[in-house]
Design a protein around this motif. Structure first.
Motif, short mmCIF file in Angstrom:
data_model
loop_
_atom_site.label_atom_id
_atom_site.label_comp_id
_atom_site.label_asym_id
_atom_site.label_seq_id
_atom_site.Cartn_x
_atom_site.Cartn_y
_atom_site.Cartn_z
N GLN A 84 -16.88 34.79 -17.89
CA GLN A 84 -17.19 35.34 -19.36
C GLN A 84 -16.80 34.01 -20.37
OE1 GLN A 84 -15.86 37.02 -16.90
NE2 GLN A 84 -17.04 38.86 -16.87
N ARG A 85 -15.56 33.72 -20.15
CA ARG A 85 -14.91 32.53 -21.02
C ARG A 85 -15.80 31.25 -21.09
NH1 ARG A 85 -9.93 34.07 -18.82
NH2 ARG A 85 -10.18 32.09 -17.75
N GLN A 86 -16.33 30.97 -19.86
CA GLN A 86 -17.06 29.89 -19.76
C GLN A 86 -18.51 30.01 -20.68
OE1 GLN A 86 -16.10 26.88 -18.86
NE2 GLN A 86 -18.10 25.94 -19.40
N ARG A 87 -19.05 31.07 -20.49
CA ARG A 87 -20.11 31.55 -21.02
C ARG A 87 -20.13 31.41 -22.56
NH1 ARG A 87 -25.34 31.48 -21.04
NH2 ARG A 87 -26.48 33.32 -21.90
N VAL A 88 -18.91 31.83 -23.20
CA VAL A 88 -18.84 31.52 -24.55
C VAL A 88 -18.85 29.86 -25.06
CG1 VAL A 88 -16.90 31.47 -26.42
CG2 VAL A 88 -17.19 33.48 -24.69
N LEU A 89 -18.51 29.20 -24.14
CA LEU A 89 -18.73 27.70 -24.52
C LEU A 89 -20.07 27.42 -24.39
CD1 LEU A 89 -15.63 26.07 -22.91
CD2 LEU A 89 -16.05 26.35 -25.24
N GLU A 90 -20.72 27.75 -23.25
CA GLU A 90 -22.25 27.36 -23.04
C GLU A 90 -23.18 27.96 -24.22
OE1 GLU A 90 -23.14 29.31 -19.24
OE2 GLU A 90 -21.68 28.00 -18.08
N VAL A 91 -22.73 29.07 -24.49
CA VAL A 91 -23.52 29.70 -25.74
C VAL A 91 -23.04 29.28 -27.08
CG1 VAL A 91 -24.37 31.92 -27.04
CG2 VAL A 91 -24.27 31.87 -24.58
N GLY A 92 -21.77 29.26 -27.24
CA GLY A 92 -21.27 28.75 -28.44
C GLY A 92 -21.25 27.12 -28.94
N GLU A 93 -21.38 26.31 -28.05
CA GLU A 93 -21.66 25.16 -28.46
C GLU A 93 -22.91 24.68 -29.01
OE1 GLU A 93 -18.17 22.51 -26.06
OE2 GLU A 93 -19.79 23.24 -25.13
N PRO A 94 -24.03 25.01 -28.43
CA PRO A 94 -25.38 24.65 -28.79
C PRO A 94 -25.53 25.53 -29.97
CG PRO A 94 -25.59 25.44 -26.59
CD PRO A 94 -24.05 25.45 -26.79
N PHE A 95 -25.06 26.61 -30.32
CA PHE A 95 -25.31 27.58 -31.51
C PHE A 95 -24.65 26.97 -32.53
CE2 PHE A 95 -23.87 30.65 -34.40
CZ PHE A 95 -25.27 31.61 -34.54
N PHE A 96 -23.14 26.38 -32.45
CA PHE A 96 -22.57 25.87 -33.50
C PHE A 96 -23.08 24.56 -34.02
CE2 PHE A 96 -19.51 29.48 -34.12
CZ PHE A 96 -19.18 29.20 -35.19
N GLU A 97 -23.47 23.91 -32.87
CA GLU A 97 -24.25 22.65 -33.27
C GLU A 97 -25.32 22.75 -34.25
OE1 GLU A 97 -26.45 19.28 -30.69
OE2 GLU A 97 -24.28 19.69 -29.88
N ARG A 98 -26.32 23.65 -33.91
CA ARG A 98 -27.29 23.95 -34.68
C ARG A 98 -27.06 24.81 -35.93
NH1 ARG A 98 -29.66 25.41 -29.65
NH2 ARG A 98 -29.46 27.20 -30.14
N HIS A 99 -26.24 25.65 -35.86
CA HIS A 99 -26.15 26.81 -36.92
C HIS A 99 -24.72 26.94 -37.40
CE1 HIS A 99 -30.23 28.20 -35.91
NE2 HIS A 99 -29.82 28.22 -34.75
N GLY A 100 -23.74 25.97 -37.12
CA GLY A 100 -22.46 26.04 -37.43
C GLY A 100 -22.04 26.58 -38.98
N PRO A 101 -22.66 25.53 -39.81
CA PRO A 101 -22.49 25.97 -41.20
C PRO A 101 -22.89 27.36 -41.62
CG PRO A 101 -23.23 23.68 -40.98
CD PRO A 101 -23.47 24.41 -39.67
N ALA A 117 -15.10 33.43 -35.90
CA ALA A 117 -16.01 32.26 -36.28
C ALA A 117 -14.97 30.90 -36.60
CB ALA A 117 -16.64 32.45 -37.60
N SER A 118 -13.90 31.14 -36.91
CA SER A 118 -13.10 29.98 -37.30
C SER A 118 -12.50 29.53 -36.13
CB SER A 118 -11.81 30.54 -38.34
OG SER A 118 -11.32 31.57 -37.50
N TRP A 119 -12.24 30.36 -35.07
CA TRP A 119 -11.78 30.02 -34.01
C TRP A 119 -13.02 29.06 -32.88
CZ3 TRP A 119 -7.80 32.13 -29.90
CH2 TRP A 119 -6.59 32.52 -30.79
N LEU A 120 -14.18 29.59 -33.16
CA LEU A 120 -15.33 29.19 -32.54
C LEU A 120 -15.47 27.80 -32.98
CD1 LEU A 120 -17.42 32.19 -31.60
CD2 LEU A 120 -16.43 30.91 -30.10
N ALA A 121 -15.62 27.88 -34.55
CA ALA A 121 -16.00 26.51 -35.21
C ALA A 121 -15.09 25.51 -34.79
CB ALA A 121 -15.79 26.55 -36.56
#
Length: 190
Positions: A84-101, A117-121
């Protein structure tokens, strides 16, 4: 000085900062309560907004720093919930790359995202300058919007509680929650 003045601003700052940094505490509830107290003349609305916005910005930057320094190691470590933690990275990285701001700015109004959000950023290595700018815009607009709405609605909420009672408000809240749940299930399909 009143108890609201003595405790209100420090409590507001502490709760909003902690929530923004990733601790699941009622930061937005504290802002709403402070806005209502400002509407009753016990706190100053401008100061409530400044305190809440400052706490949100500082807390988010602390959360970003925590995510940037150790969040990835925390998510990548082996053990319980590793998938589940690895899934956070798999989903979070592309999401923040496209929609971070956008996520940082609009995340202010979404409970789960506001807390994390701050941690994920930080974990996804969002550029700090971009994070700082959208975090500040989000924190200021969130504090002003929620604070002013609570200030304006404060007397109305107090009158409703006085006239109708807390029990009736709970019944209305439950009916609304059930209605929203049923609507969501209907639109989600089988």
């Amino acid at each position: 000085m009143s108890l609201a003045n003595d405790v209100g601003y420090p409590a507001l700052f502490g709760l909003v900062m902690a929530e923004s940094g990733g601790v699941p505490v009622p930061g937005e509830t504290a802002l709403i309560a402070a806005g209502v107290l400002a509407g009753q003349g016990q706190l100053d609305l401008a100061l409530v907004i400044v305190v809440a916005a400052s706490a949100a910005i500082i807390g988010d930057n602390l959360g970003y720093l925590i995510g940037r320094r150790g969040g990835r190691r925390l998510l990548e470590r082996p053990g319980r919930f590793a998938t589940q933690r690895q899934r956070v990275l798999e989903v979070g990285e592309p999401f923040f790359e496209r929609h971070g701001p956008k996520a940082v700015f609009f995340g202010r109004w979404i409970l789960g995202l506001r807390v994390w959000a701050s941690w994920l950023a930080g974990i996804t290595r969002m550029r700090w300058r971009s994070f700082l700018a959208f975090n500040a815009l989000g924190g200021i607009s969130w504090a002003a919007t929620v604070g002013v709405l609570a200030y304006v609605a404060g007397d109305a909420v107090g009158a409703i509680i006085r006239d109708v009672g807390v029990g009736a408000l709970v019944v209305v809240a439950i009916v609304l929650a059930v209605g929203l749940f049923l609507r969501h299930r209907r639109h989600a399909g089988p």
